[in-house]
Design a protein around this motif. Structure first.
Motif, PDB file in Angstrom:
ATOM      1  N   LEU A   1       0.824  -1.115  -0.018  1.00 37.44           N
ATOM      2  CA  LEU A   1       0.082   0.146   0.125  1.00 37.44           C
ATOM      3  C   LEU A   1       0.879   1.283  -0.011  1.00 37.44           C
ATOM      4  O   LEU A   1       2.105   1.258   0.486  1.00 37.44           O
TER       5      LEU A   1
ATOM      6  N   ASP B   1      -4.726   0.172  11.420  1.00 38.50           N
ATOM      7  CA  ASP B   1      -4.675   0.898   9.874  1.00 38.50           C
ATOM      8  C   ASP B   1      -6.003   0.405   9.224  1.00 38.50           C
ATOM      9  O   ASP B   1      -5.994  -0.864   8.939  1.00 38.50           O
ATOM     10  N   ALA B   2      -7.017   0.973   8.844  1.00 37.50           N
ATOM     11  CA  ALA B   2      -8.387   0.406   8.423  1.00 37.50           C
ATOM     12  C   ALA B   2      -7.958   0.015   6.917  1.00 37.50           C
ATOM     13  O   ALA B   2      -8.726  -0.968   6.583  1.00 37.50           O
ATOM     14  N   GLU B   3      -7.107   0.691   6.313  1.00 34.65           N
ATOM     15  CA  GLU B   3      -7.076   0.397   4.844  1.00 34.65           C
ATOM     16  C   GLU B   3      -6.236  -0.970   4.617  1.00 34.65           C
ATOM     17  O   GLU B   3      -6.646  -1.859   3.949  1.00 34.65           O
ATOM     18  N   ALA B   4      -5.220  -1.063   5.602  1.00 34.84           N
ATOM     19  CA  ALA B   4      -4.378  -2.394   5.382  1.00 34.84           C
ATOM     20  C   ALA B   4      -5.486  -3.469   6.090  1.00 34.84           C
ATOM     21  O   ALA B   4      -5.246  -4.533   5.248  1.00 34.84           O
TER      22      ALA B   4
ATOM     23  N   THR C   1       0.561   5.345  10.102  1.00 33.83           N
ATOM     24  CA  THR C   1      -0.821   5.181  10.507  1.00 33.83           C
ATOM     25  C   THR C   1      -0.960   4.927  11.992  1.00 33.83           C
ATOM     26  O   THR C   1       0.017   4.488  12.651  1.00 33.83           O
TER      27      THR C   1
ATOM     28  N   ALA D   1      -8.458  -3.838   5.928  1.00 34.13           N
ATOM     29  CA  ALA D   1      -9.417  -3.846   4.704  1.00 34.13           C
ATOM     30  C   ALA D   1      -8.803  -4.676   3.489  1.00 34.13           C
ATOM     31  O   ALA D   1      -9.552  -5.693   3.124  1.00 34.13           O
ATOM     32  N   ALA D   2      -7.794  -4.670   3.219  1.00 31.32           N
ATOM     33  CA  ALA D   2      -7.036  -5.293   2.250  1.00 31.32           C
ATOM     34  C   ALA D   2      -6.556  -6.799   2.711  1.00 31.32           C
ATOM     35  O   ALA D   2      -6.960  -7.565   1.903  1.00 31.32           O
TER      36      ALA D   2
ATOM     37  N   ARG E   1       2.684  -1.491   4.153  1.00 27.19           N
ATOM     38  CA  ARG E   1       2.729  -0.024   3.551  1.00 27.19           C
ATOM     39  C   ARG E   1       4.125   0.091   2.900  1.00 27.19           C
ATOM     40  O   ARG E   1       5.224  -0.524   3.776  1.00 27.19           O
TER      41      ARG E   1
END
Length: 434
Positions: free
Chosen positions: A271, A280-283, A276, A285-286, A393
Motif C-alpha cells: 500500500l 490501519d483501516a486500509e491495511a 498510520t 480491509a486489504a 505499506r
C-alpha cells in the motif's frame, strides 16, 4: 545444515527420529533435546515417543503449554495408540472437548489420584506446577521453547528423564512485568526452558529435525535463510508437488498478489507509504478482501494429500495485535466468515493452505523490540502449505535502515541469531525480489 538431495526427505527425517528415540531409550542421558523447524512433525514425534515409552510399561508424563495443545496430543494419541490409557489433568471447571471425548481410553480429572494410574498423564505446564506428589520415570515437554525456565523448575521434580521438543525460531516466552533484575543469570526465568537446560547441562544430545512437511518448496529456503541461518532445513515436497490455482481471472492488485502467491508461493500487496495508527483501516480491509477474493475466485489446492477447493477454514489472516485482529474480523466479507483471523501467538502450531499476513512494521514510525521480534514474523510467515500474501505499506525498508538493531548486549546472556532486524531485512528482500 545442508541436506543431501539424493537422500529422500522421508529417509532423512526417519534417520534423525531413530537417533532421537535411541538416545531417549538408552538411558545414557537425563534429557534429549529436539529442535524442529515449522511443520517438521513435532507433534508426530511426541506421539510416537509417547507410544514407545508407554510400551516399556513405565508411566509417562507429558507437559504441553496450552489446553489446545493438550487436547490435540490426546486426539493424536487416540488415533495412533488407542490402547494406551491416558489421563488428562484439567481445571475443576474444564469441559472435555470433542477430541478428548473421542479417545476411547482417556479419563479427565483435576487430580492425579483420580486418573487411575494411566500409562500417559498429560496436562499443561501450569497444571503440572500444582502437582506436589508423585514422580514419573519419563517426561515429554512439548513446545519447550515456549516454556519459561521457571515453569520447568516447578515441574522438574516430577520426572527423572525427559524429551524436550520445540521450535527455536518461534516466539520466545514473554512476561508483562519487568524482568531486568534477572538478566544475565544462568537461571533467568525469561529464558526458555531449553536455553536454561542446555546452559546447565551442555552435554545433553541435541537433534534437529531436517524436513518441514508443511512449508512448500517455495517457502522452506526463504524461511530457513531468514530465521534458521545456522541449522537450515528443507521441504518434504519438491517444486510442482503443490499447486494453487484460481478459476477466475485477475482484475486488480489484490488478484495480482494472489496470483503471485499461487505461482511463486509468495505475494506482496504493498500500500502507499504513510504513518498510520496501529489499526490501519486500509491495511485491515486489504487483508480481509484478499481472503474474500481467494474464495470468490474459486481457488483449488492440489498437493500430495489430494485435490480440493480452497475453503474458508483453510485460509488464515495473521496480525501482531489483538485490536488489529478485531478490525480485520469486522471487515471480512460474508463469503469469508469462516476464515481464521488471529495473532501470531494463537496461530503458532497451526497450518493452512493460504495465509495473509499484516506485516508487524506496516505504517509504523518506529521499530520496537516487540515488532522486530524474529519469532513473531517467523510464525506469521510459516503457517502455509501453498502460499502466503504479505500486506504492508511502503517504507519498511527505510524504517529498518533508520532503526538499526540497538538491543543491548548483556554479559552472560547468549546472543540469539538471527536478530529481528536481520530477519526482517531477509524476508523483505525476498518479497521485493519475487
Amino acid at each position: 545444515m545442508s541436506s543431501d538431495p539424493v537422500v529422500s526427505p522421508s529417509h532423512e527425517a526417519a534417520t534423525v527420529i531413530a537417533a532421537v528415540l535411541a538416545d531417549l531409550l538408552s538411558g545414557d542421558h537425563r534429557g534429549v533435546v529436539v529442535d524442529s523447524p515449522p511443520g517438521a512433525g513435532k507433534s508426530t514425534l511426541v506421539v510416537r515417543a509417547a507410544g514407545e515409552l508407554a510400551a516399556t510399561g513405565a508411566p509417562l508424563m507429558i507437559v504441553a503449554q496450552t489446553n489446545e495443545q493438550v487436547d490435540d496430543l490426546i486426539d493424536r494419541l487416540g488415533t495412533r495408540s488407542p490402547q494406551v490409557t491416558v489421563g488428562r489433568l484439567s481445571a475443576v471447571d474444564y469441559a472435555s472437548s470433542e477430541r478428548v471425548r473421542a479417545h476411547p481410553a482417556c479419563r479427565v480429572a483435576p487430580k492425579v489420584a483420580d486418573l487411575g494410574s494411566p500409562a500417559v498423564t498429560i496436562g499443561t505446564a501450569a497444571k503440572w506446577a500444582t502437582v506436589t506428589e508423585g514422580t514419573w520415570p519419563w517426561a515429554i515437554v512439548d513446545e519447550a521453547y515456549q516454556m519459561r525456565s521457571d515453569a520447568l523448575l516447578r515441574v522438574a521434580p516430577r520426572f527423572r528423564r525427559a524429551l524436550f521438543v520445540g521450535d527455536p525460531g518461534q516466539l520466545d516466552p514473554f512476561s508483562t512485568v519487568e524482568v531486568d533484575r534477572w538478566t544475565g543469570l544462568s537461571w533467568d526465568p525469561m529464558q526458555s526452558a531449553v536455553a536454561v537446560l542446555l546452559r546447565h547441562n551442555p552435554d545433553l544430545p541435541v537433534h534437529r529435525l531436517p524436513v518441514s512437511w508443511r512449508l512448500p518448496a517455495s517457502a522452506a529456503p526463504v524461511v530457513a535463510e531468514a530465521f534458521y541461518p545456522f541449522t537450515g532445513f528443507r521441504s518434504g515436497t519438491g517444486p510442482g508437488d503443490r499447486v494453487l490455482t484460481f478459476g477466475r481471472a485477475a482484475s486488480d492488485g489484490l488478484d495480482e498478489a494472489l496470483d503471485a502467491a499461487a505461482a511463486s508461493g509468495w505475494g506482496f500487496h504493498e500500500l502507499p507509504g504513510r504513518f498510520t495508527v496501529r489499526t490501519d483501516a486500509e491495511a485491515a480491509a486489504a487483508c480481509a478482501a484478499l481472503a474474500g477474493r481467494a474464495l470468490t475466485r474459486e481457488g483449488v489446492a492440489t498437493s500430495e494429500s489430494g485435490t480440493g477447493p480452497l475453503t474458508a477454514d483453510r485460509i488464515a489472516i495473521g496480525a501482531a495485535h489483538r485490536d488489529q485482529v478485531a478490525t480485520i474480523r469486522a471487515l471480512l466479507p460474508p463469503e469469508a466468515a469462516g476464515v481464521t483471523v488471529d495473532t501470531a501467538n494463537r496461530l503458532q502450531g497451526r497450518e493452512y493452505d493460504l495465509t495473509v499476513v499484516l506485516h508487524p512494521l506496516s505504517g509504523r514510525r518506529d521499530a520496537t523490540a516487540f515488532h522486530l521480534e524474529s519469532g513473531r514474523l517467523c510464525v506469521l510467515t510459516s503457517r502455509h502449505r501453498h502460499g502466503c500474501v504479505v500486506v504492508a505499506r511502503e517504507g519498511i525498508a527505510e524504517l529498518l535502515d533508520a532503526h538499526p538493531s540497538t538491543e543491548p548486549v548483556h554479559l552472560g546472556v547468549p546472543v540469539k541469531f538471527p536478530d529481528g532486524w536481520e530477519a526482517n531485512q531477509a524476508m523483505l528482500a525476498h518479497l521485493h525480489r519475487r
